[in-house]
Design a protein around this motif. Structure first.
Motif, PDB file in Angstrom:
ATOM      1  N   LYS A  38       0.842  -1.188   0.000  1.00  0.00           N
ATOM      2  CA  LYS A  38       0.000   0.000   0.000  1.00  0.00           C
ATOM      3  C   LYS A  38       0.880   1.241   0.000  1.00  0.00           C
ATOM      4  N   GLU A  39       0.284   2.374  -0.320  1.00  0.00           N
ATOM      5  CA  GLU A  39       1.053   3.610  -0.294  1.00  0.00           C
ATOM      6  C   GLU A  39       0.147   4.769   0.062  1.00  0.00           C
ATOM      7  N   ASN A  40       0.786   5.813   0.516  1.00  0.00           N
ATOM      8  CA  ASN A  40       0.080   7.034   0.890  1.00  0.00           C
ATOM      9  C   ASN A  40      -0.701   7.584  -0.305  1.00  0.00           C
ATOM     10  N   GLY A  41      -0.101   7.473  -1.499  1.00  0.00           N
ATOM     11  CA  GLY A  41      -0.765   8.002  -2.680  1.00  0.00           C
ATOM     12  C   GLY A  41      -0.642   9.490  -2.831  1.00  0.00           C
ATOM     13  N   LYS A  42       0.230  10.115  -2.021  1.00  0.00           N
ATOM     14  CA  LYS A  42       0.384  11.560  -2.070  1.00  0.00           C
ATOM     15  C   LYS A  42       1.713  11.938  -2.704  1.00  0.00           C
ATOM     16  N   THR A  43       1.677  12.932  -3.579  1.00  0.00           N
ATOM     17  CA  THR A  43       2.897  13.507  -4.125  1.00  0.00           C
ATOM     18  C   THR A  43       3.224  14.780  -3.360  1.00  0.00           C
ATOM     19  N   LEU A  44       4.428  14.823  -2.820  1.00  0.00           N
ATOM     20  CA  LEU A  44       4.896  15.976  -2.050  1.00  0.00           C
ATOM     21  C   LEU A  44       5.903  16.748  -2.893  1.00  0.00           C
ATOM     22  N   ALA A  45       5.585  17.984  -3.234  1.00  0.00           N
ATOM     23  CA  ALA A  45       6.504  18.854  -3.961  1.00  0.00           C
ATOM     24  C   ALA A  45       7.367  19.597  -2.952  1.00  0.00           C
ATOM     25  N   TYR A  46       8.667  19.524  -3.139  1.00  0.00           N
ATOM     26  CA  TYR A  46       9.597  20.042  -2.149  1.00  0.00           C
ATOM     27  C   TYR A  46      10.652  20.922  -2.815  1.00  0.00           C
ATOM     28  N   VAL A  47      10.748  22.167  -2.349  1.00  0.00           N
ATOM     29  CA  VAL A  47      11.802  23.089  -2.780  1.00  0.00           C
ATOM     30  C   VAL A  47      12.768  23.256  -1.615  1.00  0.00           C
ATOM     31  N   PRO A  48      13.982  22.687  -1.717  1.00  0.00           N
ATOM     32  CA  PRO A  48      14.901  22.676  -0.577  1.00  0.00           C
ATOM     33  C   PRO A  48      15.520  24.041  -0.284  1.00  0.00           C
ATOM     34  N   LEU A  49      15.956  24.187   0.961  1.00  0.00           N
ATOM     35  CA  LEU A  49      16.699  25.381   1.379  1.00  0.00           C
ATOM     36  C   LEU A  49      18.010  25.483   0.618  1.00  0.00           C
ATOM     37  N   ASP A  50      18.689  24.369   0.448  1.00  0.00           N
ATOM     38  CA  ASP A  50      19.906  24.270  -0.357  1.00  0.00           C
ATOM     39  C   ASP A  50      20.198  22.790  -0.545  1.00  0.00           C
ATOM     40  N   ASP A  51      21.403  22.461  -0.995  1.00  0.00           N
ATOM     41  CA  ASP A  51      21.709  21.077  -1.349  1.00  0.00           C
ATOM     42  C   ASP A  51      22.514  20.330  -0.294  1.00  0.00           C
ATOM     43  N   ARG A  52      22.574  20.807   0.940  1.00  0.00           N
ATOM     44  CA  ARG A  52      23.233  20.059   2.005  1.00  0.00           C
ATOM     45  C   ARG A  52      22.407  18.815   2.365  1.00  0.00           C
ATOM     46  N   PRO A  53      23.048  17.777   2.902  1.00  0.00           N
ATOM     47  CA  PRO A  53      22.318  16.548   3.228  1.00  0.00           C
ATOM     48  C   PRO A  53      21.155  16.741   4.186  1.00  0.00           C
ATOM     49  N   VAL A  54      21.256  17.683   5.109  1.00  0.00           N
ATOM     50  CA  VAL A  54      20.143  17.901   6.042  1.00  0.00           C
ATOM     51  C   VAL A  54      18.900  18.365   5.305  1.00  0.00           C
ATOM     52  N   ASN A  55      19.072  18.952   4.142  1.00  0.00           N
ATOM     53  CA  ASN A  55      17.941  19.451   3.358  1.00  0.00           C
ATOM     54  C   ASN A  55      17.589  18.574   2.169  1.00  0.00           C
ATOM     55  N   THR A  56      18.393  17.571   1.898  1.00  0.00           N
ATOM     56  CA  THR A  56      18.121  16.675   0.771  1.00  0.00           C
ATOM     57  C   THR A  56      18.005  15.228   1.252  1.00  0.00           C
ATOM     58  N   ASP A  57      19.127  14.609   1.623  1.00  0.00           N
ATOM     59  CA  ASP A  57      19.130  13.198   1.992  1.00  0.00           C
ATOM     60  C   ASP A  57      18.156  12.889   3.127  1.00  0.00           C
ATOM     61  N   ARG A  58      18.229  13.670   4.212  1.00  0.00           N
ATOM     62  CA  ARG A  58      17.356  13.407   5.358  1.00  0.00           C
ATOM     63  C   ARG A  58      15.881  13.544   4.963  1.00  0.00           C
ATOM     64  N   VAL A  59      15.572  14.516   4.138  1.00  0.00           N
ATOM     65  CA  VAL A  59      14.182  14.738   3.725  1.00  0.00           C
ATOM     66  C   VAL A  59      13.725  13.637   2.781  1.00  0.00           C
ATOM     67  N   GLU A  60      14.597  13.210   1.882  1.00  0.00           N
ATOM     68  CA  GLU A  60      14.241  12.120   0.964  1.00  0.00           C
ATOM     69  C   GLU A  60      13.952  10.838   1.730  1.00  0.00           C
ATOM     70  N   TYR A  61      14.780  10.524   2.731  1.00  0.00           N
ATOM     71  CA  TYR A  61      14.559   9.307   3.511  1.00  0.00           C
ATOM     72  C   TYR A  61      13.267   9.401   4.321  1.00  0.00           C
ATOM     73  N   LEU A  62      13.004  10.573   4.894  1.00  0.00           N
ATOM     74  CA  LEU A  62      11.775  10.743   5.662  1.00  0.00           C
ATOM     75  C   LEU A  62      10.553  10.599   4.768  1.00  0.00           C
ATOM     76  N   ALA A  63      10.578  11.236   3.610  1.00  0.00           N
ATOM     77  CA  ALA A  63       9.451  11.112   2.683  1.00  0.00           C
ATOM     78  C   ALA A  63       9.244   9.653   2.275  1.00  0.00           C
ATOM     79  N   GLU A  64      10.331   8.950   2.005  1.00  0.00           N
ATOM     80  CA  GLU A  64      10.243   7.531   1.654  1.00  0.00           C
ATOM     81  C   GLU A  64       9.634   6.731   2.793  1.00  0.00           C
ATOM     82  N   SER A  65       9.995   7.077   4.036  1.00  0.00           N
ATOM     83  CA  SER A  65       9.487   6.331   5.188  1.00  0.00           C
ATOM     84  C   SER A  65       7.992   6.523   5.394  1.00  0.00           C
TER      85      SER A  65
END
Length: 567
Positions: A38-65
């Motif tokens: 099953k899945e949430n079925g929601k698309t989340l559009a995200y404009v990051p603060l910048d390209d540091r891992p706290v704003n990219t990698d961590r957010v990508e993993y959280l969204a995936e979770s």
């Protein structure tokens, strides 16, 4: 984005892990069949603060979770580059706001997390110096952004400009950072009522609380540029807050960047924003995206969430740290408010926080850690989900060396979240954002294999980043960057001869055998279990995790990026 002394924090959870028994976690199960696919079925559009891992990698993993389908623009549109580094395709060191607004307008999504600094300034670093003659184009971008969002749920986050400059950007180095931070830290006269206007705040920038001009050795051009950027940000905020005043679907988080628990140049600005903020809150800046995703998901499941918050160490009324405003308890409360979480001693969810010792003594610190360990053990034995936040005072490496061996005694994977990264506010936001999200997902969501793997990445990332690198290897890396490469740890791009070889050496250094290295952490995780259901309490064995391909974001030693994979 903070300059810090080369100290490390002892990680209390390295202690806590020693006392959490495997038997206390319940029987190990694979996720039940009806929870797969099953899945949430929601698309989340995200404009990051910048390209540091706290704003990219961590957010990508959280969204995936959380089973979000994450839509992000190409990194070229939002990346930041320090001085004398390569530039983006638009020829600048910062993001491309014109192409970003076009991306947003052409992206179909169900909900949004948007950095206002990126949309209007090209990122956090550029927002600290950016100035322009006319604000009309910026106001037009705000209007277009809100039209693109429409009536859909959105979290927009912005920053209150830090006290200091960015080292290695716009020609500024550590001396300017220190001088500007000292200048900004001087108390200003505090404005109230009708006097609290942008014009009056700006007029007060050069003067202390007694009305005397603040003395400084800073170049006048540095000061004037700093003032212009602050004024621009205030005018943007004034227009934006008026535009979203009647939009209940838009929640605004203001991140107070690189601050101080004292009255500073930021204080009038924060009060000005507070009076105009109708649907939002104040936290730190680097955790804002994680917090934004968490708030959207908590609202998505539509459940009232409460948590029992317990402090260990007696320092909850002390300043969180020298880079955050207010005391620790207020800081935590602000984060909980941002997520719509109430406090209750009867709650199932437990938030455990190690504070700095109220009397400054090592004995108090150690005793508090033992108390946290005992309570964490009790919670896990009772099948209560736990979030651990290390909000303690920074300690020297020697003390860590004496205590780190206790890590390998228990199931460190059973917690919902952990953080010890950067400032206390950052640690709080990352742990609460990840932990509250996971709690809602397990309690009210439809759990999937993909969501579970995303969660494992969030936890593995925290342990490797906060323990293996920040606590153990960063100082080692800084030494060989200086000695072997002859580079500046704040920006060694110009000293690189072979980037592939450099990253290879970093990967080898990180994956060597040392206390709290990734392999030891993952070996311990393999003995642990993680929670996969809170409707009917279930746990599952940890999957085998490996990390590799380490590299340096922004070509500085402040942090590292790496890949996470499953065997």
């Amino acid at each position: 984005m903070k300059r810090k002394k080369f100290w490390v924090r002892m990680t209390v959870f390295a202690l806590a892990a020693a006392c959490l028994s495997l038997a206390a976690c319940g029987a190990a199960d694979a996720p039940p069949a009806e929870e797969k696919g099953k899945e949430n079925g929601k698309t989340l559009a995200y404009v990051p603060l910048d390209d540091r891992p706290v704003n990219t990698d961590r957010v990508e993993y959280l969204a995936e979770s959380l089973d979000y389908r994450l839509a992000m623009p190409d990194a070229d549109l939002y990346a930041t580059h320090l001085d004398n580094q390569k530039t983006n395709s638009n020829g600048t060191q910062y993001g491309d706001r014109d192409r970003l607004i076009e991306w947003l307008e052409n992206t179909t999504a169900d909900c949004y997390v948007i950095s206002l600094d990126q949309m209007l300034s090209g990122g956090l670093v550029e927002s600290r110096i950016h100035a322009e003659e006319s604000m009309q184009d910026v106001y037009g971008l705000i209007d277009r952004m809100l039209i693109a969002v429409g009536e859909k749920p959105a979290v927009v986050f912005d920053s209150v400009i830090r006290l200091a400059s960015t080292v290695g950007y716009n020609g500024y180095q550590l001396d300017v950072y220190n001088a500007l931070r000292e200048y900004g830290s001087q108390p200003r006269a505090q404005l109230e009522g009708e006097e609290l206007t942008v014009e009056n705040i700006v007029k007060g920038y050069p003067y202390n609380r007694d009305g005397a001009e603040i003395e400084s050795d800073l170049d006048p051009s540095v000061v004037s540029e700093h003032f212009a950027a602050r004024e621009r940000k205030l005018r943007i905020s004034e227009y934006y807050l008026a535009a979203v005043k009647e939009k209940p679907n838009v929640y605004t988080m203001f991140g107070i960047d690189d601050s101080s628990p004292k009255i500073t140049i930021q204080s009038n600005e924060v009060r000005f924003l507070t009076e105009r903020l109708k649907n939002g809150s104040f936290i730190g800046i680097d955790e804002s995206a994680v917090m934004g995703v968490a708030r959207l998901y908590r609202n998505y499941v539509g459940a009232a969430v409460s948590a029992n918050v317990r402090y260990f160490g007696g320092g909850e009324k002390l300043p969180a740290d020298e880079y955050d405003v207010g005391n620790l308890e207020d800081n935590i409360d602000n984060h909980l408010q941002s997520l719509g979480v109430t406090k209750s001693s009867a709650a199932e969810l437990q938030i455990l926080i190690l504070t700095r010792p109220h009397d400054g003594l090592d004995k108090t610190y150690a005793d508090a850690a033992k108390e946290l360990i005992a309570y964490a053990s009790e919670c896990i034995s009772s099948r209560k989900p736990v979030i651990v936040i290390e909000a303690s005072e920074r300690v020297r490496f020697a003390r860590l060396q004496k205590l780190q061996g206790l890590l390998f005694g228990g199931p460190i994977g059973t917690v919902l979240a952990y953080s010890n990264w950067n400032t206390v506010s950052n640690s709080a936001g990352i742990a609460l954002g990840n932990g509250i999200s996971r709690y809602c997902y397990l309690k009210y969501g439809e759990v999937t294999d993909a969501g579970n793997e995303g969660f494992l990445k969030t936890l593995a990332f925290s342990y490797v980043k906060d323990w293996s690198y920040q606590l153990m290897r960063q100082s080692v890396v800084q030494i060989w960057i200086k000695q072997d490469l002859g580079g500046d740890t704040n920006n060694f791009y110009g000293a690189i001869q072979d980037e592939s070889a450099l990253n290879g050496k970093l990967t080898q250094t990180m994956n060597a055998d040392y206390p709290l290295c990734p392999n030891r952490i993952f070996k311990q995780l393999s003995k642990s279990e993680y929670i996969v259901n809170l409707k009917t309490y279930r746990v599952a064995p940890f999957k085998k995790i490996t990390v590799g391909n380490f590299s340096f974001p922004w070509y500085r030693t402040f942090e590292v990026r790496f890949d996470i994979s499953f065997a």
